[in-house]
Scaffold this motif. Structure first.
Motif, PDB file in Angstrom:
ATOM      1  N   VAL A  11       0.851  -1.186   0.000  1.00  0.00           N
ATOM      2  CA  VAL A  11       0.000   0.000   0.000  1.00  0.00           C
ATOM      3  C   VAL A  11       0.886   1.235   0.000  1.00  0.00           C
ATOM      4  CG1 VAL A  11      -1.745   1.312   1.269  1.00  0.00           C
ATOM      5  CG2 VAL A  11      -1.848  -1.189   1.237  1.00  0.00           C
ATOM      6  N   LYS A  12       0.663   2.105  -0.970  1.00  0.00           N
ATOM      7  CA  LYS A  12       1.403   3.367  -1.030  1.00  0.00           C
ATOM      8  C   LYS A  12       0.779   4.342  -0.046  1.00  0.00           C
ATOM      9  CE  LYS A  12       3.132   6.844  -4.281  1.00  0.00           C
ATOM     10  NZ  LYS A  12       3.159   7.288  -5.694  1.00  0.00           N
ATOM     11  N   ILE A  13       1.608   4.996   0.759  1.00  0.00           N
ATOM     12  CA  ILE A  13       1.089   5.818   1.852  1.00  0.00           C
ATOM     13  C   ILE A  13       1.733   7.198   1.881  1.00  0.00           C
ATOM     14  CG2 ILE A  13       0.466   3.861   3.310  1.00  0.00           C
ATOM     15  CD1 ILE A  13       3.119   4.223   4.796  1.00  0.00           C
ATOM     16  N   HIS A  14       1.188   8.056   2.730  1.00  0.00           N
ATOM     17  CA  HIS A  14       1.707   9.411   2.901  1.00  0.00           C
ATOM     18  C   HIS A  14       3.142   9.343   3.444  1.00  0.00           C
ATOM     19  CE1 HIS A  14       2.171  13.480   4.554  1.00  0.00           C
ATOM     20  NE2 HIS A  14       1.193  13.835   3.738  1.00  0.00           N
ATOM     21  N   PRO A  15       4.020  10.254   3.004  1.00  0.00           N
ATOM     22  CA  PRO A  15       5.422  10.228   3.466  1.00  0.00           C
ATOM     23  C   PRO A  15       5.576  10.265   4.989  1.00  0.00           C
ATOM     24  CG  PRO A  15       5.224  11.687   1.588  1.00  0.00           C
ATOM     25  CD  PRO A  15       3.820  11.264   1.947  1.00  0.00           C
ATOM     26  N   GLU A  16       4.704  10.983   5.695  1.00  0.00           N
ATOM     27  CA  GLU A  16       4.823  11.035   7.158  1.00  0.00           C
ATOM     28  C   GLU A  16       4.503   9.690   7.788  1.00  0.00           C
ATOM     29  OE1 GLU A  16       3.987  15.659   8.382  1.00  0.00           O
ATOM     30  OE2 GLU A  16       2.257  14.344   8.107  1.00  0.00           O
ATOM     31  N   LEU A  17       3.493   9.012   7.287  1.00  0.00           N
ATOM     32  CA  LEU A  17       3.171   7.681   7.801  1.00  0.00           C
ATOM     33  C   LEU A  17       4.299   6.711   7.478  1.00  0.00           C
ATOM     34  CD1 LEU A  17       1.292   5.681   9.158  1.00  0.00           C
ATOM     35  CD2 LEU A  17       0.007   5.483   7.016  1.00  0.00           C
ATOM     36  N   PHE A  18       4.858   6.825   6.284  1.00  0.00           N
ATOM     37  CA  PHE A  18       5.988   5.974   5.905  1.00  0.00           C
ATOM     38  C   PHE A  18       7.188   6.236   6.815  1.00  0.00           C
ATOM     39  CE2 PHE A  18       9.764   4.755   3.523  1.00  0.00           C
ATOM     40  CZ  PHE A  18       9.414   3.516   3.026  1.00  0.00           C
ATOM     41  N   GLU A  19       7.451   7.511   7.102  1.00  0.00           N
ATOM     42  CA  GLU A  19       8.570   7.872   7.983  1.00  0.00           C
ATOM     43  C   GLU A  19       8.407   7.259   9.363  1.00  0.00           C
ATOM     44  OE1 GLU A  19      10.853  11.924   9.519  1.00  0.00           O
ATOM     45  OE2 GLU A  19       8.712  12.014   9.094  1.00  0.00           O
ATOM     46  N   LEU A  20       7.193   7.330   9.905  1.00  0.00           N
ATOM     47  CA  LEU A  20       6.973   6.820  11.258  1.00  0.00           C
ATOM     48  C   LEU A  20       7.059   5.298  11.298  1.00  0.00           C
ATOM     49  CD1 LEU A  20       6.412   7.490  14.167  1.00  0.00           C
ATOM     50  CD2 LEU A  20       3.964   7.516  13.667  1.00  0.00           C
ATOM     51  N   ILE A  21       6.517   4.641  10.293  1.00  0.00           N
ATOM     52  CA  ILE A  21       6.612   3.171  10.243  1.00  0.00           C
ATOM     53  C   ILE A  21       8.069   2.745  10.087  1.00  0.00           C
ATOM     54  CG2 ILE A  21       6.044   1.130   8.871  1.00  0.00           C
ATOM     55  CD1 ILE A  21       3.310   2.422   8.337  1.00  0.00           C
ATOM     56  N   SER A  22       8.819   3.444   9.248  1.00  0.00           N
ATOM     57  CA  SER A  22      10.246   3.115   9.060  1.00  0.00           C
ATOM     58  C   SER A  22      11.016   3.273  10.364  1.00  0.00           C
ATOM     59  CB  SER A  22      10.861   4.020   7.983  1.00  0.00           C
ATOM     60  OG  SER A  22      10.226   3.848   6.744  1.00  0.00           O
ATOM     61  N   LEU A  23      10.751   4.379  11.062  1.00  0.00           N
ATOM     62  CA  LEU A  23      11.408   4.621  12.352  1.00  0.00           C
ATOM     63  C   LEU A  23      11.026   3.540  13.351  1.00  0.00           C
ATOM     64  CD1 LEU A  23      13.112   6.696  14.038  1.00  0.00           C
ATOM     65  CD2 LEU A  23      10.917   7.753  14.660  1.00  0.00           C
ATOM     66  N   GLY A  24       9.736   3.222  13.391  1.00  0.00           N
ATOM     67  CA  GLY A  24       9.265   2.208  14.327  1.00  0.00           C
ATOM     68  C   GLY A  24       9.820   0.834  14.039  1.00  0.00           C
ATOM     69  N   LYS A  25       9.914   0.484  12.761  1.00  0.00           N
ATOM     70  CA  LYS A  25      10.469  -0.830  12.405  1.00  0.00           C
ATOM     71  C   LYS A  25      11.931  -0.923  12.830  1.00  0.00           C
ATOM     72  CE  LYS A  25      11.711  -4.000   8.717  1.00  0.00           C
ATOM     73  NZ  LYS A  25      11.753  -4.325   7.269  1.00  0.00           N
ATOM     74  N   TRP A  26      12.692   0.120  12.563  1.00  0.00           N
ATOM     75  CA  TRP A  26      14.121   0.091  12.897  1.00  0.00           C
ATOM     76  C   TRP A  26      14.319  -0.142  14.391  1.00  0.00           C
ATOM     77  CZ3 TRP A  26      17.865   2.399  15.854  1.00  0.00           C
ATOM     78  CH2 TRP A  26      19.195   2.142  15.475  1.00  0.00           C
ATOM     79  N   HIS A  27      13.591   0.601  15.213  1.00  0.00           N
ATOM     80  CA  HIS A  27      13.747   0.450  16.662  1.00  0.00           C
ATOM     81  C   HIS A  27      13.151  -0.869  17.162  1.00  0.00           C
ATOM     82  CE1 HIS A  27      15.585   4.248  17.937  1.00  0.00           C
ATOM     83  NE2 HIS A  27      14.926   4.802  16.945  1.00  0.00           N
ATOM     84  N   SER A  28      12.128  -1.366  16.475  1.00  0.00           N
ATOM     85  CA  SER A  28      11.537  -2.648  16.864  1.00  0.00           C
ATOM     86  C   SER A  28      12.503  -3.803  16.623  1.00  0.00           C
ATOM     87  CB  SER A  28      10.249  -2.901  16.074  1.00  0.00           C
ATOM     88  OG  SER A  28       9.264  -1.934  16.368  1.00  0.00           O
ATOM     89  N   CYS A  29      13.376  -3.668  15.652  1.00  0.00           N
ATOM     90  CA  CYS A  29      14.270  -4.759  15.261  1.00  0.00           C
ATOM     91  C   CYS A  29      15.620  -4.721  15.965  1.00  0.00           C
ATOM     92  CB  CYS A  29      14.479  -4.746  13.739  1.00  0.00           C
ATOM     93  SG  CYS A  29      12.985  -5.142  12.794  1.00  0.00           S
TER      94      CYS A  29
END
Length: 310
Positions: free
Chosen positions: A63-81
């Motif tokens: 799903v293509k999403i808004h850049p801000e939502l993408f930024e937050l998910i990317s940040l969250g994934k990095w810290h989750s891993c």
């Protein structure tokens, strides 16, 4: 100039935004509109939100999403891993099964929890920087940004206010507090932020901080709870067991320049030992921590500035 406040009931909490500005009401109108926009973008409880479009497409398509939502998910994934992290943005299936904090909260059976442990794997979140798309590789996966979104939103609201020439503000998203500029109503121009006493009713402070240009974020096992058969369950989950984290901590507060960093580190570290928390926080020169254990003993890093203790 007077300090002007706007209160909004949204995101399952009470939001207060207080600003110094010559024409505060038009600015606060725009802030309120932004809060509604971000709620629609990041909510895991609104079936029509942008985030939920990702969850609905789990195991089917990106799903293509808004850049801000993408930024937050990317940040969250990095810290989750990261090794030893207690943050997990893929924890949505557990949140939606337990429902702690909602009127339909319940105690799931072990047979319900066990299969969910295979679905809450943040490494199975696939991100495409090229087109800002997100793909959840397994059907049933759900991203939940509840551990990050309020901090990210507070930072974006602060950015907006600064563009609007607001020189001082306090943004309080249900206890997630961000300040910038001088608190002109206080002699030292610092904002007063209370730290909840975990053993007392809400708004009973164990201490009061004096801060400026900083955020204060607290995670605590007293915030959202569910009791059944005489046992209390809190809302901070262990991704390894599927049950609430077992810890001697009652609350963990992080003081940081960015509110999203406070969100990240309170969640990453909640459930860790006292020694590990101090080690991690000390490794980041812009972080401070206040730790309160279940016996109400308080531990803090050296840079915490208190006004008073109860």
């Amino acid at each position: 100039m007077q300090l002007t406040n706007r209160r909004v009931h949204l995101m399952g909490t009470v939001i207060d935004v207080s600003i110094y500005h010559n024409q505060p009401e038009p600015v606060l109108d725009q802030v309120e509109a932004l809060l509604h926009l971000y709620n629609k973008r990041f909510s895991a409880n609104d079936d029509s939100s942008e985030l939920m479009q990702i969850n609905k497409a789990a195991g089917i398509h990106p799903v293509k999403i808004h850049p801000e939502l993408f930024e937050l998910i990317s940040l969250g994934k990095w810290h989750s891993c990261q090794v030893g992290s207690h943050l997990n943005i893929a924890i949505g299936p557990l949140i939606q099964t337990w429902r702690i904090g909602f009127s339909d909260a319940r105690l799931p059976q072990p047979t319900e929890i066990s299969p969910l442990l295979n679905l809450i794997n943040p490494t199975a979140i696939s991100l495409s920087e090229e087109d800002h798309s997100v793909f959840l590789k397994e059907k049933g996966m759900k991203i939940d940004l509840g551990a990050l979104a309020k901090g990210y939103i507070a930072d974006r609201i602060a950015d907006f206010l600064k563009v609007e020439k607001v020189t001082s503000a306090l943004i309080n998203l249900g206890g997630n507090v961000l300040t910038f500029g001088p608190a002109l109503h206080n002699p030292d121009h610092k904002w007063r932020i209370g730290i909840q006493n975990p053993k007392e009713t809400r708004n009973t402070n164990l201490m009061v901080l004096a801060i400026r240009d900083q955020s204060v974020v607290t995670s605590g096992i007293y915030e959202r709870t569910f009791e059944i058969d005489g046992k209390t369950y809190h809302h901070i989950f262990d991704s390894q067991t599927g049950y609430p984290v077992t810890s001697n901590l009652a609350s963990l507060t992080i003081i940081s320049p960015l509110s999203v960093d406070g969100e990240i580190w309170t969640t990453r570290l909640f459930g860790s030992s006292l020694e590990h928390i101090f080690q991690e926080v000390s490794a980041h020169e812009d972080l401070e921590a206040i730790i309160i254990d279940k016996d109400n003993y308080c531990f803090q890093t050296s840079g915490v500035y208190k006004i008073r203790l109860s």
